[in-house]
Write a protein that holds these residues in place. Structure first.
Motif, PDB file in Angstrom:
ATOM      1  N   ILE A  15       0.825  -1.203   0.000  1.00 40.27           N
ATOM      2  CA  ILE A  15       0.000   0.000   0.000  1.00 40.27           C
ATOM      3  C   ILE A  15       0.862   1.256   0.000  1.00 40.27           C
ATOM      4  CG2 ILE A  15      -1.649   1.338   1.381  1.00 40.27           C
ATOM      5  CD1 ILE A  15      -2.830  -1.338   2.307  1.00 40.27           C
ATOM      6  N   SER A  16       1.935   1.230   0.811  1.00 35.67           N
ATOM      7  CA  SER A  16       2.811   2.398   0.897  1.00 35.67           C
ATOM      8  C   SER A  16       3.508   2.687  -0.425  1.00 35.67           C
ATOM      9  CB  SER A  16       3.862   2.188   1.990  1.00 35.67           C
ATOM     10  OG  SER A  16       3.248   2.042   3.252  1.00 35.67           O
ATOM     11  N   ALA A  17       3.818   1.623  -1.171  1.00 33.35           N
ATOM     12  CA  ALA A  17       4.541   1.798  -2.441  1.00 33.35           C
ATOM     13  C   ALA A  17       3.620   2.149  -3.598  1.00 33.35           C
ATOM     14  CB  ALA A  17       5.309   0.518  -2.767  1.00 33.35           C
ATOM     15  N   MET A  18       2.300   2.074  -3.385  1.00 35.37           N
ATOM     16  CA  MET A  18       1.362   2.323  -4.469  1.00 35.37           C
ATOM     17  C   MET A  18       1.232   3.835  -4.724  1.00 35.37           C
ATOM     18  SD  MET A  18      -2.670   1.241  -4.693  1.00 35.37           S
ATOM     19  CE  MET A  18      -2.231  -0.479  -4.418  1.00 35.37           C
ATOM     20  N   PRO A  19       1.585   4.297  -5.899  1.00 37.10           N
ATOM     21  CA  PRO A  19       1.508   5.736  -6.185  1.00 37.10           C
ATOM     22  C   PRO A  19       0.067   6.184  -6.453  1.00 37.10           C
ATOM     23  CG  PRO A  19       2.219   4.575  -8.147  1.00 37.10           C
ATOM     24  CD  PRO A  19       2.126   3.546  -7.053  1.00 37.10           C
ATOM     25  N   PHE A  20      -0.221   7.446  -6.126  1.00 35.78           N
ATOM     26  CA  PHE A  20      -1.525   8.011  -6.462  1.00 35.78           C
ATOM     27  C   PHE A  20      -1.578   8.172  -7.973  1.00 35.78           C
ATOM     28  CE2 PHE A  20      -4.646  11.498  -6.819  1.00 35.78           C
ATOM     29  CZ  PHE A  20      -5.680  10.916  -6.086  1.00 35.78           C
ATOM     30  N   PRO A  21      -2.643   7.693  -8.623  1.00 33.87           N
ATOM     31  CA  PRO A  21      -2.659   7.630 -10.094  1.00 33.87           C
ATOM     32  C   PRO A  21      -2.840   8.976 -10.809  1.00 33.87           C
ATOM     33  CG  PRO A  21      -4.751   6.866  -9.207  1.00 33.87           C
ATOM     34  CD  PRO A  21      -3.852   7.088  -8.026  1.00 33.87           C
ATOM     35  N   PHE A  22      -2.960  10.072 -10.048  1.00 35.33           N
ATOM     36  CA  PHE A  22      -3.137  11.381 -10.690  1.00 35.33           C
ATOM     37  C   PHE A  22      -2.134  12.368 -10.107  1.00 35.33           C
ATOM     38  CE2 PHE A  22      -7.267   9.213 -10.673  1.00 35.33           C
ATOM     39  CZ  PHE A  22      -7.517   9.159 -12.043  1.00 35.33           C
ATOM     40  N   ALA A  23      -2.066  13.537 -10.719  1.00 34.20           N
ATOM     41  CA  ALA A  23      -1.077  14.536 -10.295  1.00 34.20           C
ATOM     42  C   ALA A  23      -1.297  14.955  -8.855  1.00 34.20           C
ATOM     43  CB  ALA A  23      -1.140  15.757 -11.217  1.00 34.20           C
ATOM     44  N   ARG A  24      -2.514  15.174  -8.470  1.00 35.72           N
ATOM     45  CA  ARG A  24      -2.816  15.553  -7.091  1.00 35.72           C
ATOM     46  C   ARG A  24      -4.251  15.135  -6.760  1.00 35.72           C
ATOM     47  NH1 ARG A  24      -2.576  20.172 -10.022  1.00 35.72           N
ATOM     48  NH2 ARG A  24      -0.451  20.560  -9.323  1.00 35.72           N
ATOM     49  N   PRO A  25      -4.527  14.847  -5.496  1.00 36.93           N
ATOM     50  CA  PRO A  25      -5.891  14.448  -5.124  1.00 36.93           C
ATOM     51  C   PRO A  25      -6.831  15.640  -5.102  1.00 36.93           C
ATOM     52  CG  PRO A  25      -4.495  14.577  -3.188  1.00 36.93           C
ATOM     53  CD  PRO A  25      -3.591  14.773  -4.370  1.00 36.93           C
ATOM     54  N   ARG A  26      -8.088  15.376  -5.358  1.00 40.85           N
ATOM     55  CA  ARG A  26      -9.106  16.415  -5.264  1.00 40.85           C
ATOM     56  C   ARG A  26      -9.466  16.637  -3.790  1.00 40.85           C
ATOM     57  NH1 ARG A  26     -13.138  13.539  -9.585  1.00 40.85           N
ATOM     58  NH2 ARG A  26     -11.739  13.570 -11.407  1.00 40.85           N
ATOM     59  N   LYS A  27     -10.117  17.753  -3.519  1.00 40.04           N
ATOM     60  CA  LYS A  27     -10.497  18.087  -2.151  1.00 40.04           C
ATOM     61  C   LYS A  27     -11.407  17.006  -1.555  1.00 40.04           C
ATOM     62  CE  LYS A  27     -12.869  21.551   0.653  1.00 40.04           C
ATOM     63  NZ  LYS A  27     -13.617  22.823   0.667  1.00 40.04           N
ATOM     64  N   GLY A  28     -12.399  16.556  -2.318  1.00 40.47           N
ATOM     65  CA  GLY A  28     -13.325  15.537  -1.820  1.00 40.47           C
ATOM     66  C   GLY A  28     -12.626  14.213  -1.561  1.00 40.47           C
ATOM     67  N   GLN A  29     -11.643  13.888  -2.428  1.00 41.51           N
ATOM     68  CA  GLN A  29     -10.891  12.650  -2.219  1.00 41.51           C
ATOM     69  C   GLN A  29     -10.095  12.709  -0.914  1.00 41.51           C
ATOM     70  OE1 GLN A  29      -8.794  12.758  -5.990  1.00 41.51           O
ATOM     71  NE2 GLN A  29      -9.965  10.989  -6.734  1.00 41.51           N
ATOM     72  N   MET A  30      -9.461  13.823  -0.651  1.00 41.71           N
ATOM     73  CA  MET A  30      -8.675  13.981   0.562  1.00 41.71           C
ATOM     74  C   MET A  30      -9.561  13.902   1.806  1.00 41.71           C
ATOM     75  SD  MET A  30      -5.439  14.114   0.211  1.00 41.71           S
ATOM     76  CE  MET A  30      -5.041  14.762   1.834  1.00 41.71           C
ATOM     77  N   GLU A  31     -10.707  14.532   1.725  1.00 37.51           N
ATOM     78  CA  GLU A  31     -11.617  14.503   2.880  1.00 37.51           C
ATOM     79  C   GLU A  31     -12.089  13.077   3.172  1.00 37.51           C
ATOM     80  OE1 GLU A  31     -14.675  17.183   1.764  1.00 37.51           O
ATOM     81  OE2 GLU A  31     -13.555  19.006   2.333  1.00 37.51           O
ATOM     82  N   LEU A  32     -12.439  12.367   2.109  1.00 42.24           N
ATOM     83  CA  LEU A  32     -12.893  10.993   2.286  1.00 42.24           C
ATOM     84  C   LEU A  32     -11.762  10.112   2.804  1.00 42.24           C
ATOM     85  CD1 LEU A  32     -15.060   8.828   1.988  1.00 42.24           C
ATOM     86  CD2 LEU A  32     -14.377   8.551  -0.417  1.00 42.24           C
ATOM     87  N   ALA A  33     -10.558  10.276   2.246  1.00 38.56           N
ATOM     88  CA  ALA A  33      -9.425   9.461   2.682  1.00 38.56           C
ATOM     89  C   ALA A  33      -9.099   9.692   4.150  1.00 38.56           C
ATOM     90  CB  ALA A  33      -8.200   9.763   1.818  1.00 38.56           C
ATOM     91  N   MET A  34      -9.166  10.947   4.589  1.00 35.62           N
ATOM     92  CA  MET A  34      -8.859  11.262   5.983  1.00 35.62           C
ATOM     93  C   MET A  34      -9.914  10.691   6.927  1.00 35.62           C
ATOM     94  SD  MET A  34      -7.427  15.171   5.514  1.00 35.62           S
ATOM     95  CE  MET A  34      -7.155  15.419   7.278  1.00 35.62           C
ATOM     96  N   GLU A  35     -11.179  10.714   6.498  1.00 32.35           N
ATOM     97  CA  GLU A  35     -12.239  10.133   7.320  1.00 32.35           C
ATOM     98  C   GLU A  35     -12.061   8.618   7.446  1.00 32.35           C
ATOM     99  OE1 GLU A  35     -14.572  11.438   9.084  1.00 32.35           O
ATOM    100  OE2 GLU A  35     -14.330  13.546   8.491  1.00 32.35           O
ATOM    101  N   VAL A  36     -11.697   7.964   6.337  1.00 32.25           N
ATOM    102  CA  VAL A  36     -11.465   6.513   6.347  1.00 32.25           C
ATOM    103  C   VAL A  36     -10.282   6.179   7.250  1.00 32.25           C
ATOM    104  CG1 VAL A  36     -10.764   4.534   4.954  1.00 32.25           C
ATOM    105  CG2 VAL A  36     -12.502   6.119   4.081  1.00 32.25           C
ATOM    106  N   GLN A  37      -9.210   6.956   7.136  1.00 35.18           N
ATOM    107  CA  GLN A  37      -8.030   6.724   7.968  1.00 35.18           C
ATOM    108  C   GLN A  37      -8.360   6.856   9.454  1.00 35.18           C
ATOM    109  OE1 GLN A  37      -4.886   9.745   8.189  1.00 35.18           O
ATOM    110  NE2 GLN A  37      -3.399   8.133   7.714  1.00 35.18           N
ATOM    111  N   ALA A  38      -9.107   7.897   9.797  1.00 32.57           N
ATOM    112  CA  ALA A  38      -9.474   8.103  11.196  1.00 32.57           C
ATOM    113  C   ALA A  38     -10.327   6.954  11.726  1.00 32.57           C
ATOM    114  CB  ALA A  38     -10.215   9.429  11.339  1.00 32.57           C
ATOM    115  N   MET A  39     -11.245   6.467  10.891  1.00 33.64           N
ATOM    116  CA  MET A  39     -12.117   5.381  11.312  1.00 33.64           C
ATOM    117  C   MET A  39     -11.335   4.083  11.473  1.00 33.64           C
ATOM    118  SD  MET A  39     -15.125   4.944  12.356  1.00 33.64           S
ATOM    119  CE  MET A  39     -15.722   6.555  11.839  1.00 33.64           C
TER     120      MET A  39
END
Length: 227
Positions: free
Chosen positions: A186-210
């Motif tokens: 998982i750590s070695a897997m690159p993000f497939p786009f230049a940068r994450p969108r705002k909604g993607q970051m918010e969702l990822a942070m919520e998943v991480q916290a949970m």
């Protein structure tokens, strides 16, 4: 000779040890009605056994394997002395249609595995060379419909129980190796786009916290968000 443990101790119940190694489906939910019937059967059988019968006896022991301290504990349904031999009693609820008749009781490997571990703990606690394991099957009303005794030497119970512990530790190590490989992947897997969108970051942070705190996340993530 066992070497002193240099790792954090592992605490296991007898039931957890047996179910983890034998994969008996112990993680599945238990029907509440059957659980209540089981408690009724235990109480009724225990109450009918007389003054020499000790019910709900706590027992524990420890072992060091591969420099890992494992502490195993449980509560024996009953213990008694008959004809100069200690008997470890395990009571199991049996309902109509579950394969028990006057000639043959249905074999359940996990039942005898629990009995052998309890026999090991009792033999070590009391310094016994021999111990009897007893499987008592009863109805919810406490009517005993099957009983089987098996004699075990201390060496038999030691070999069996330490074998279970060794298998448990090996499965634990295998799970840890898999988690390390998974996390590295998982750590070695690159993000497939230049940068994450705002909604993607918010969702990822919520998943991480949970994931860290535990629980369930209800997320509204419509098409186009980039899940």
């Amino acid at each position: 000779m066992q070497k002193k443990s240099d790792k954090e101790s592992i605490h296991l119940s007898v039931r957890k040890l047996v179910e983890s190694v034998l994969d008996t489906g112990g993680g599945q939910s238990i029907n509440r009605v059957r659980a209540a019937q089981g408690r009724d059967a235990h109480r009724a059988v225990q109450a009918s056994q007389g003054n020499g019968y000790r019910a709900e006896v706590p027992i524990s022991g420890e072992v060091v394997l591969d420099r890992q301290l494992v502490i195993i504990s449980g509560r024996m349904d009953g213990i008694l002395e008959e004809d100069g031999m200690w008997v470890v009693d395990e009571i199991k609820l049996t309902l109509p249609g579950e394969g028990v008749n006057e000639n043959k009781e249905r074999e359940r490997p996990e039942h005898w595995a629990q009995i052998m571990v309890y026999c090991w703990l009792w033999a070590m606690d009391q310094d016994l060379d021999m111990v009897v394991g007893r499987l008592t099957r009863a109805t919810p009303e406490g009517v005993i419909i099957g009983r089987e005794d098996r004699e075990f030497t201390r060496e038999e119970t030691v070999d069996f129980s330490l074998g279970l512990v060794a298998r448990f530790l090996e499965e634990l190590k295998a799970g840890e190796r898999w988690r390390l490989l998974r996390d590295a992947s998982i750590s070695a897997m690159p993000f497939p786009f230049a940068r994450p969108r705002k909604g993607q970051m918010e969702l990822a942070m919520e998943v991480q916290a949970m994931c860290r705190q535990g629980g369930k996340l209800l997320a509204e993530a419509p098409t186009g968000l980039g899940k």
